[in-house]
Motif scaffolding. Structure first.
Motif, mmCIF file in Angstrom:
data_model
loop_
_atom_site.group_PDB
_atom_site.id
_atom_site.type_symbol
_atom_site.label_atom_id
_atom_site.label_comp_id
_atom_site.label_asym_id
_atom_site.label_seq_id
_atom_site.Cartn_x
_atom_site.Cartn_y
_atom_site.Cartn_z
ATOM 1 N N UNK A 1 -23.934 48.163 -19.427
ATOM 2 C CA UNK A 1 -22.706 48.409 -20.190
ATOM 3 C C UNK A 1 -22.586 47.364 -21.298
ATOM 4 N N UNK A 2 -22.738 47.779 -22.560
ATOM 5 C CA UNK A 2 -22.604 46.821 -23.656
ATOM 6 C C UNK A 2 -21.164 46.363 -23.811
ATOM 7 N N UNK A 3 -21.003 45.170 -24.337
ATOM 8 C CA UNK A 3 -19.669 44.626 -24.595
ATOM 9 C C UNK A 3 -19.478 44.553 -26.113
ATOM 10 N N UNK A 4 -18.532 45.342 -26.598
ATOM 11 C CA UNK A 4 -18.179 45.338 -28.006
ATOM 12 C C UNK A 4 -16.851 44.601 -28.172
ATOM 13 N N UNK A 5 -16.596 44.123 -29.378
ATOM 14 C CA UNK A 5 -15.387 43.355 -29.665
ATOM 15 C C UNK A 5 -14.115 44.090 -29.227
ATOM 16 N N UNK A 6 -14.041 45.406 -29.464
ATOM 17 C CA UNK A 6 -12.832 46.163 -29.122
ATOM 18 C C UNK A 6 -12.537 46.158 -27.626
ATOM 19 N N UNK B 1 -12.607 43.600 -25.584
ATOM 20 C CA UNK B 1 -12.028 42.359 -25.074
ATOM 21 C C UNK B 1 -10.516 42.406 -24.933
ATOM 22 N N UNK B 2 -9.863 43.403 -25.514
ATOM 23 C CA UNK B 2 -8.415 43.529 -25.290
ATOM 24 C C UNK B 2 -8.123 43.824 -23.819
ATOM 25 N N UNK B 3 -9.141 44.282 -23.078
ATOM 26 C CA UNK B 3 -8.995 44.563 -21.647
ATOM 27 C C UNK B 3 -9.412 43.364 -20.793
ATOM 28 N N UNK C 1 -12.097 50.178 -19.867
ATOM 29 C CA UNK C 1 -12.915 50.439 -21.055
ATOM 30 C C UNK C 1 -13.605 51.797 -20.924
ATOM 31 N N UNK C 2 -14.203 52.047 -19.768
ATOM 32 C CA UNK C 2 -14.897 53.316 -19.544
ATOM 33 C C UNK C 2 -13.935 54.494 -19.648
ATOM 34 N N UNK C 3 -12.772 54.356 -19.058
ATOM 35 C CA UNK C 3 -11.790 55.450 -19.096
ATOM 36 C C UNK C 3 -11.268 55.688 -20.510
ATOM 37 N N UNK C 4 -11.049 54.623 -21.262
ATOM 38 C CA UNK C 4 -10.631 54.777 -22.655
ATOM 39 C C UNK C 4 -11.699 55.530 -23.443
#
Length: 161
Positions: A112-117, A119-121, A131-134
């Motif tokens: 699972x890659x981590x993108x800047x968007x 990190x709000x989670x 993140x996955x559900x979003x």
């Protein structure tokens, strides 16, 4: 049989999702990213996130300790190769790896890659589920899916040189 909702909104019924994918019975959107004698890599079929790769054993096993010596060597080689391509081609700086033994289908690892968007989670493992559900529920427009498919094609080119 188990019902699974794919990232494209379609629902499929399969006994084992990994078996259906690795055998070719079910084709993941974008196809196979990379394949060896023992492993099959594909974009996650449920969550449209660029570079979210599933590495699944072709053999139906549940636990990492069930891998043969040859499979273990291949697993690390393939995992490393995909990770390098994620970094080099997609610019993915960080990845969370998940593998669980109480899955309803067989041995596979989520990359699972981590993108800047994201990190709000948060920055912990607990942030991954929201993140996955979003991604599944809100990032599934034709434009979003096209970005995922473009990233997938870039990975496939790199991995299959």
């Amino acid at each position: 049989m188990r019902k699974i909702t794919l990232s494209n909104g379609k629902t499929v019924e399969v006994e084992c999702l990994s078996c259906a994918l690795t055998s070719g019975l079910l084709k993941p959107d974008g196809g196979v990213v990379f394949e060896t004698e023992y492993f099959h890599a594909h974009q996650d079929v449920a969550y449209p996130i660029k570079g979210l790769i599933i590495l699944a054993s072709k053999r139906h096993i549940k636990c990492i300790d069930e891998l043969t010596k040859e499979e273990r060597i291949d697993y690390i080689e393939v995992l490393s190769k995909i990770r390098k391509a994620q970094r080099d081609v997609l610019g993915i700086e960080y990845v969370y790896y998940f593998y669980n033994e109480d899955t309803t289908h067989h041995f596979h690892t989520w990359m699972v890659p981590r993108y800047e968007w994201m990190y709000e989670f948060g920055r912990s493992v607990e942030s991954v589920r929201p993140v996955l559900l979003l991604a599944r529920n809100k990032m599934n427009s034709k434009e979003d899916i096209q970005k995922v498919m473009d990233a997938l094609e870039s990975l496939k080119l790199e991995l299959n040189k």
